[in-house]
Structure formats: structure tokens, C-alpha cells
Design a protein around this motif. Structure first.
Motif, PDB file in Angstrom:
ATOM      1  N   ARG A 179     -12.457  -7.093  42.871  1.00 51.34           N
ATOM      2  CA  ARG A 179     -11.117  -7.015  42.287  1.00 51.34           C
ATOM      3  C   ARG A 179     -10.649  -8.385  41.798  1.00 51.34           C
ATOM      4  O   ARG A 179     -10.052  -8.502  40.725  1.00 51.34           O
ATOM      5  CB  ARG A 179     -10.141  -6.442  43.316  1.00 51.34           C
ATOM      6  CG  ARG A 179      -8.717  -6.390  42.830  1.00 51.34           C
ATOM      7  CD  ARG A 179      -7.889  -5.589  43.793  1.00 51.34           C
ATOM      8  NE  ARG A 179      -6.746  -6.335  44.263  1.00 51.34           N
ATOM      9  CZ  ARG A 179      -5.668  -5.781  44.795  1.00 51.34           C
ATOM     10  NH1 ARG A 179      -5.623  -4.473  44.958  1.00 51.34           N
ATOM     11  NH2 ARG A 179      -4.670  -6.503  45.193  1.00 51.34           N
ATOM     12  N   GLY A 180     -10.932  -9.432  42.581  1.00 53.56           N
ATOM     13  CA  GLY A 180     -10.536 -10.783  42.182  1.00 53.56           C
ATOM     14  C   GLY A 180     -11.175 -11.195  40.863  1.00 53.56           C
ATOM     15  O   GLY A 180     -10.518 -11.767  39.990  1.00 53.56           O
ATOM     16  N   TRP A 181     -12.468 -10.925  40.712  1.00 47.73           N
ATOM     17  CA  TRP A 181     -13.162 -11.290  39.472  1.00 47.73           C
ATOM     18  C   TRP A 181     -12.689 -10.447  38.295  1.00 47.73           C
ATOM     19  O   TRP A 181     -12.573 -10.944  37.171  1.00 47.73           O
ATOM     20  CB  TRP A 181     -14.677 -11.188  39.640  1.00 47.73           C
ATOM     21  CG  TRP A 181     -15.183 -12.320  40.468  1.00 47.73           C
ATOM     22  CD1 TRP A 181     -15.673 -12.254  41.749  1.00 47.73           C
ATOM     23  CD2 TRP A 181     -15.210 -13.699  40.100  1.00 47.73           C
ATOM     24  NE1 TRP A 181     -15.993 -13.510  42.181  1.00 47.73           N
ATOM     25  CE2 TRP A 181     -15.732 -14.425  41.194  1.00 47.73           C
ATOM     26  CE3 TRP A 181     -14.839 -14.400  38.951  1.00 47.73           C
ATOM     27  CZ2 TRP A 181     -15.903 -15.797  41.180  1.00 47.73           C
ATOM     28  CZ3 TRP A 181     -15.010 -15.778  38.935  1.00 47.73           C
ATOM     29  CH2 TRP A 181     -15.536 -16.460  40.032  1.00 47.73           C
ATOM     30  N   LYS A 189      -9.529 -11.959  37.294  1.00 42.21           N
ATOM     31  CA  LYS A 189      -9.738 -13.233  36.607  1.00 42.21           C
ATOM     32  C   LYS A 189     -10.136 -12.966  35.154  1.00 42.21           C
ATOM     33  O   LYS A 189      -9.647 -13.632  34.247  1.00 42.21           O
ATOM     34  CB  LYS A 189     -10.791 -14.092  37.300  1.00 42.21           C
ATOM     35  CG  LYS A 189     -10.978 -15.416  36.548  1.00 42.21           C
ATOM     36  CD  LYS A 189     -11.534 -16.509  37.356  1.00 42.21           C
ATOM     37  CE  LYS A 189     -11.567 -17.793  36.514  1.00 42.21           C
ATOM     38  NZ  LYS A 189     -12.096 -18.918  37.254  1.00 42.21           N
ATOM     39  N   LYS A 247     -16.328 -18.602  35.503  1.00 39.22           N
ATOM     40  CA  LYS A 247     -16.241 -19.356  36.753  1.00 39.22           C
ATOM     41  C   LYS A 247     -15.823 -20.801  36.499  1.00 39.22           C
ATOM     42  O   LYS A 247     -15.284 -21.451  37.377  1.00 39.22           O
ATOM     43  CB  LYS A 247     -17.571 -19.324  37.496  1.00 39.22           C
ATOM     44  CG  LYS A 247     -17.912 -17.961  38.044  1.00 39.22           C
ATOM     45  CD  LYS A 247     -19.245 -17.980  38.752  1.00 39.22           C
ATOM     46  CE  LYS A 247     -19.589 -16.594  39.252  1.00 39.22           C
ATOM     47  NZ  LYS A 247     -20.892 -16.558  39.919  1.00 39.22           N
ATOM     48  N   SER A 267      -6.733 -18.828  42.224  1.00 41.64           N
ATOM     49  CA  SER A 267      -8.112 -18.709  42.688  1.00 41.64           C
ATOM     50  C   SER A 267      -8.499 -17.233  42.735  1.00 41.64           C
ATOM     51  O   SER A 267      -7.623 -16.353  42.775  1.00 41.64           O
ATOM     52  CB  SER A 267      -8.257 -19.313  44.081  1.00 41.64           C
ATOM     53  OG  SER A 267      -7.510 -18.541  45.014  1.00 41.64           O
ATOM     54  N   VAL A 268      -9.789 -16.955  42.769  1.00 41.21           N
ATOM     55  CA  VAL A 268     -10.249 -15.571  42.852  1.00 41.21           C
ATOM     56  C   VAL A 268      -9.708 -14.918  44.125  1.00 41.21           C
ATOM     57  O   VAL A 268      -9.311 -13.753  44.109  1.00 41.21           O
ATOM     58  CB  VAL A 268     -11.794 -15.498  42.780  1.00 41.21           C
ATOM     59  CG1 VAL A 268     -12.293 -14.099  43.071  1.00 41.21           C
ATOM     60  CG2 VAL A 268     -12.273 -15.946  41.411  1.00 41.21           C
ATOM     61  N   ASN A 269      -9.637 -15.675  45.211  1.00 37.37           N
ATOM     62  CA  ASN A 269      -9.100 -15.109  46.456  1.00 37.37           C
ATOM     63  C   ASN A 269      -7.639 -14.689  46.288  1.00 37.37           C
ATOM     64  O   ASN A 269      -7.252 -13.600  46.712  1.00 37.37           O
ATOM     65  CB  ASN A 269      -9.237 -16.110  47.599  1.00 37.37           C
ATOM     66  CG  ASN A 269      -8.883 -15.492  48.930  1.00 37.37           C
ATOM     67  OD1 ASN A 269      -9.372 -14.420  49.266  1.00 37.37           O
ATOM     68  ND2 ASN A 269      -8.023 -16.145  49.676  1.00 37.37           N
ATOM     69  N   ASN A 270      -6.825 -15.532  45.657  1.00 32.91           N
ATOM     70  CA  ASN A 270      -5.429 -15.163  45.420  1.00 32.91           C
ATOM     71  C   ASN A 270      -5.313 -14.028  44.411  1.00 32.91           C
ATOM     72  O   ASN A 270      -4.434 -13.175  44.534  1.00 32.91           O
ATOM     73  CB  ASN A 270      -4.614 -16.370  44.962  1.00 32.91           C
ATOM     74  CG  ASN A 270      -4.278 -17.291  46.101  1.00 32.91           C
ATOM     75  OD1 ASN A 270      -4.192 -16.887  47.252  1.00 32.91           O
ATOM     76  ND2 ASN A 270      -4.093 -18.561  45.794  1.00 32.91           N
ATOM     77  N   TRP A 300      -7.345 -11.645  44.102  1.00 34.86           N
ATOM     78  CA  TRP A 300      -7.724 -10.435  44.827  1.00 34.86           C
ATOM     79  C   TRP A 300      -6.596  -9.939  45.726  1.00 34.86           C
ATOM     80  O   TRP A 300      -6.329  -8.744  45.819  1.00 34.86           O
ATOM     81  CB  TRP A 300      -8.971 -10.729  45.671  1.00 34.86           C
ATOM     82  CG  TRP A 300      -9.293  -9.646  46.636  1.00 34.86           C
ATOM     83  CD1 TRP A 300      -9.970  -8.484  46.373  1.00 34.86           C
ATOM     84  CD2 TRP A 300      -8.932  -9.586  48.019  1.00 34.86           C
ATOM     85  NE1 TRP A 300     -10.054  -7.713  47.510  1.00 34.86           N
ATOM     86  CE2 TRP A 300      -9.416  -8.379  48.538  1.00 34.86           C
ATOM     87  CE3 TRP A 300      -8.245 -10.443  48.863  1.00 34.86           C
ATOM     88  CZ2 TRP A 300      -9.242  -8.000  49.856  1.00 34.86           C
ATOM     89  CZ3 TRP A 300      -8.070 -10.073  50.181  1.00 34.86           C
ATOM     90  CH2 TRP A 300      -8.571  -8.874  50.665  1.00 34.86           C
ATOM     91  N   SER A 301      -5.904 -10.888  46.378  1.00 38.03           N
ATOM     92  CA  SER A 301      -5.012 -10.504  47.475  1.00 38.03           C
ATOM     93  C   SER A 301      -3.540 -10.310  47.085  1.00 38.03           C
ATOM     94  O   SER A 301      -2.787  -9.713  47.844  1.00 38.03           O
ATOM     95  CB  SER A 301      -5.097 -11.534  48.594  1.00 38.03           C
ATOM     96  OG  SER A 301      -4.632 -12.798  48.147  1.00 38.03           O
ATOM     97  N   LYS A 302      -3.132 -10.805  45.942  1.00 38.44           N
ATOM     98  CA  LYS A 302      -1.703 -10.749  45.585  1.00 38.44           C
ATOM     99  C   LYS A 302      -1.419  -9.610  44.610  1.00 38.44           C
ATOM    100  O   LYS A 302      -2.301  -9.127  43.904  1.00 38.44           O
ATOM    101  CB  LYS A 302      -1.282 -12.085  44.982  1.00 38.44           C
ATOM    102  CG  LYS A 302      -1.508 -13.242  45.960  1.00 38.44           C
ATOM    103  CD  LYS A 302      -0.532 -14.327  45.762  1.00 38.44           C
ATOM    104  CE  LYS A 302      -0.748 -15.461  46.722  1.00 38.44           C
ATOM    105  NZ  LYS A 302      -0.243 -15.242  48.057  1.00 38.44           N
TER     106      LYS A 302
END
Length: 93
Positions: free
Chosen positions: A2-4, A7, A28, A45-48, A50-52
Motif C-alpha cells: 500500500r505504501g508503494w 508513493k 525509490k 516516507s513509504v512507512n507514513n 502506508w500508515s496514514k
């Protein structure tokens, strides 16, 4: 994943290439620079990504320009070099 996927979406929204040099070969390598650091709530970031919540991401995205990692570091170096004490603070002279 989902993060990618997110992005890819914001890279496309930003024009798909570095706003300084036109690099567009690998997402990337494309990063987001906050024009006004005092307004930064979180990095894209990819982590953010994904999570937000998507709406929150888009609000943060509006505060940014997209650059390749090389140009992004050059921009930060230009900002730092404008500070006459930058190297003095790093190297303690």
C-alpha cells in the motif's frame, strides 16, 4: 504494498520527475522536500504513506516539492551553506 502504491500516486501528482533535474528512472530515488520545515508534520516516507489516511497525506504533500535524492541533498547543503556557522558547528572550530 500500500505504501508503494501511494508513493506511485503522489509521484505522479508531483509530475513524475525531479523538479530540479528531471530524473524519473526509479521512484525509490524520488523524495519530498518540505518548502517550510516549520510546517512539516511528518515526512512522506513509504512507512507514513502506508500508515496514514490518504486525506492527511495529501495535505502534507501540498507542502512539498519532489526531488531526486541527489538534488534533495544539494538543496539541503545550499540551505546549510547559507548559515555561516554551519561547518563551525559540525566540526567545532
Amino acid at each position: 504494498k500500500r505504501g508503494w502504491n501511494r508513493k506511485k500516486e503522489i509521484v505522479s501528482l508531483a509530475g513524475g520527475e525531479c523538479q530540479r533535474c528531471g530524473y524519473n528512472k526509479n521512484i525509490k530515488v524520488l523524495t519530498f522536500h518540505h518548502r517550510d520545515p516549520s510546517q512539516k508534520i511528518f515526512g512522506l516516507s513509504v512507512n507514513n504513506l502506508w500508515s496514514k489516511k490518504w486525506e492527511v497525506i495529501l495535505e502534507e504533500f501540498k507542502k512539498c516539492d519532489m526531488y531526486c535524492q541527489n538534488c534533495h541533498m544539494e538543496i539541503h547543503d545550499e540551505i546549510n551553506m547559507a548559515n555561516p556557522n554551519y561547518y563551525r558547528n559540525i566540526f567545532n572550530f
